[in-house]
Design a protein around this motif. Structure first.
Motif, mmCIF file in Angstrom:
data_model
loop_
_atom_site.group_PDB
_atom_site.id
_atom_site.type_symbol
_atom_site.label_atom_id
_atom_site.label_comp_id
_atom_site.label_asym_id
_atom_site.label_seq_id
_atom_site.Cartn_x
_atom_site.Cartn_y
_atom_site.Cartn_z
ATOM 1 N N SER A 190 29.375 -7.074 20.796
ATOM 2 C CA SER A 190 28.725 -7.955 20.193
ATOM 3 C C SER A 190 27.435 -7.662 19.717
ATOM 4 O O SER A 190 26.702 -6.954 20.267
ATOM 5 C CB SER A 190 28.362 -8.898 21.493
ATOM 6 O OG SER A 190 27.371 -10.003 20.709
ATOM 7 N N LEU A 191 27.289 -7.896 18.312
ATOM 8 C CA LEU A 191 26.087 -7.481 17.528
ATOM 9 C C LEU A 191 24.880 -7.829 18.050
ATOM 10 O O LEU A 191 23.793 -7.211 17.809
ATOM 11 C CB LEU A 191 26.280 -7.561 16.115
ATOM 12 C CG LEU A 191 27.640 -6.748 15.304
ATOM 13 C CD1 LEU A 191 27.650 -6.977 13.842
ATOM 14 C CD2 LEU A 191 27.407 -5.334 15.567
ATOM 15 N N VAL A 194 23.223 -5.227 20.431
ATOM 16 C CA VAL A 194 23.122 -4.052 20.171
ATOM 17 C C VAL A 194 21.625 -3.561 20.050
ATOM 18 O O VAL A 194 20.877 -4.523 19.431
ATOM 19 C CB VAL A 194 23.748 -3.559 18.857
ATOM 20 C CG1 VAL A 194 23.473 -2.269 18.333
ATOM 21 C CG2 VAL A 194 25.373 -3.669 18.966
ATOM 22 N N TYR A 230 34.882 -1.680 11.680
ATOM 23 C CA TYR A 230 34.803 -2.374 12.664
ATOM 24 C C TYR A 230 35.986 -2.210 13.646
ATOM 25 O O TYR A 230 35.604 -2.060 14.984
ATOM 26 C CB TYR A 230 34.732 -3.773 12.377
ATOM 27 C CG TYR A 230 34.637 -4.866 13.612
ATOM 28 C CD1 TYR A 230 33.406 -5.095 14.150
ATOM 29 C CD2 TYR A 230 35.653 -5.305 13.900
ATOM 30 C CE1 TYR A 230 33.390 -6.149 15.110
ATOM 31 C CE2 TYR A 230 35.742 -6.391 14.941
ATOM 32 C CZ TYR A 230 34.531 -6.427 15.579
ATOM 33 O OH TYR A 230 34.322 -7.429 16.811
#
Length: 340
Positions: A190-191, A194, A230
């Protein structure tokens, strides 16, 4: 954005902004189908990108304006289904499968998997049984990433033209593989969770500049590289998820400090140190030890069990311990005493 009211809130018109962005997401997804029907696939891809950008903004705006609502959450899921499920499925069908029945089935499978993925996401939001670190991951490939990944053959055809990447069977397998990744249990990063270290900010900015330059020079090739990048992160994401599941001591540690926990765990392994046994494992180990003791010394084991039932400790020689030779056969080392 509007001036906050004296009570700290925002006017009703401003609080509707997240829902307006979500509706724009829905319109962009439908516009992708419109462009595909007119054989303008470049504009269709741009429309899907705009939908992904709106999807990334509406949640942040809702939290910023304190405008989160149940209707907004439901509207967001419906918009994602259209923009990242129905829209890309129809674009790929119009591009490459319009003359085949199997292509329509593949498009249906992709759209249905998107609906299942979004339904599962909505149910996992209220799941309190998940470990604390689970909020750093998605279960399966998220909707925007899946929509962009499924279009990789289309991006390559727009950049390089026809080739092996436009083979119908290959495109069909790729779309079905992407649909399977959506409904899989594979953890993906999940960005939102980050955290970029301070020393990595400068290289990251350089990487962003390179990506923007590639998107300007060769936009479709850049999108394909980003989608493949990705997917290339998935093995590392799986390793990170499994590592966290095996190290509860790192669950409540900030992300930036987990490297210290990982270094400590590696040092402990190099030194031959083992973490304390859990209750179930320790109980099983005790049962195995009692079974071995009974087999090697039945009389001593009986005395040991009798004393244990009476609540007294067992001490002294012959108190249920196996002979010295049996220790060697079982691989048990005795403590060296008086050795110089």
């Amino acid at each position: 954005m509007g001036v906050p009211r004296p009570d700290g809130g925002y006017p009703a018109g401003v609080r509707l902004l997240p829902n307006a962005v979500t509706v724009l997401n829905l319109c962009a997804g439908m516009s992708a189908v419109y462009f595909a029907l007119h054989a303008n696939f470049a504009s269709a891809i741009i429309a899907v990108l705009v939908a992904a950008l709106c999807d990334a903004l509406d949640g942040g705006l809702a939290r910023l304006l304190d405008a989160a609502s149940r209707i907004g959450a439901e509207l967001d899921s419906l918009a994602d289904l259209v923009s990242f499920g129905v829209g890309p499925a129809l674009v790929i069908y119009i591009w490459h499968f319009q003359d085949t029945r199997a292509g329509w089935v593949i498009s249906l499978v992709f759209a249905v998997c998107m609906a299942l993925r979004l339904a599962r996401f909505n149910t996992l939001i209220d799941d309190d049984s998940a470990p604390p670190f689970a909020r750093e991951f998605f279960v399966g490939v998220p909707a925007p990433a899946a929509a962009l990944t499924a279009g990789i053959p289309l991006y390559l055809s727009l950049h390089f033209g026809e080739g092996w990447w436009t083979n119908q069977w290959l495109v069909a397998v790729w779309v079905l593989l992407t649909a399977g990744l959506m409904v899989s249990r594979i953890p993906t990063l999940s960005l939102k969770a980050v955290k970029v270290p301070q020393r990595a900010i400068a290289p990251l900015l350089v990487g962003v500049v390179v990506i923007v330059a590639v998107l300007f020079v060769a936009p479709f090739l850049g999108i394909a590289i980003a989608a493949l990048g990705y997917l290339a992160l998935m093995p590392w994401t799986i390793y990170r998820y499994r590592w966290l599941s095996r190290h509860p001591e790192a669950w409540d540690v900030p992300v930036r400090q987990r490297r210290a926990v990982a270094r400590a765990a590696r040092s402990a392994r190099r030194l031959g140190l083992r973490p304390p046994l859990r209750r179930r494992v320790a109980g099983r180990a005790g049962a195995v030890a009692r079974g071995v003791r009974r087999r090697l010394d039945p009389d001593g084991a009986a005395r040991h069990d009798e004393h244990a039932r009476n609540g007294r400790a067992v001490r002294g020689p012959g108190a249920g311990h196996p002979p010295r030779g049996s220790d060697r056969r079982l691989g048990i080392r005795r403590e060296n005493r008086g050795r110089r």
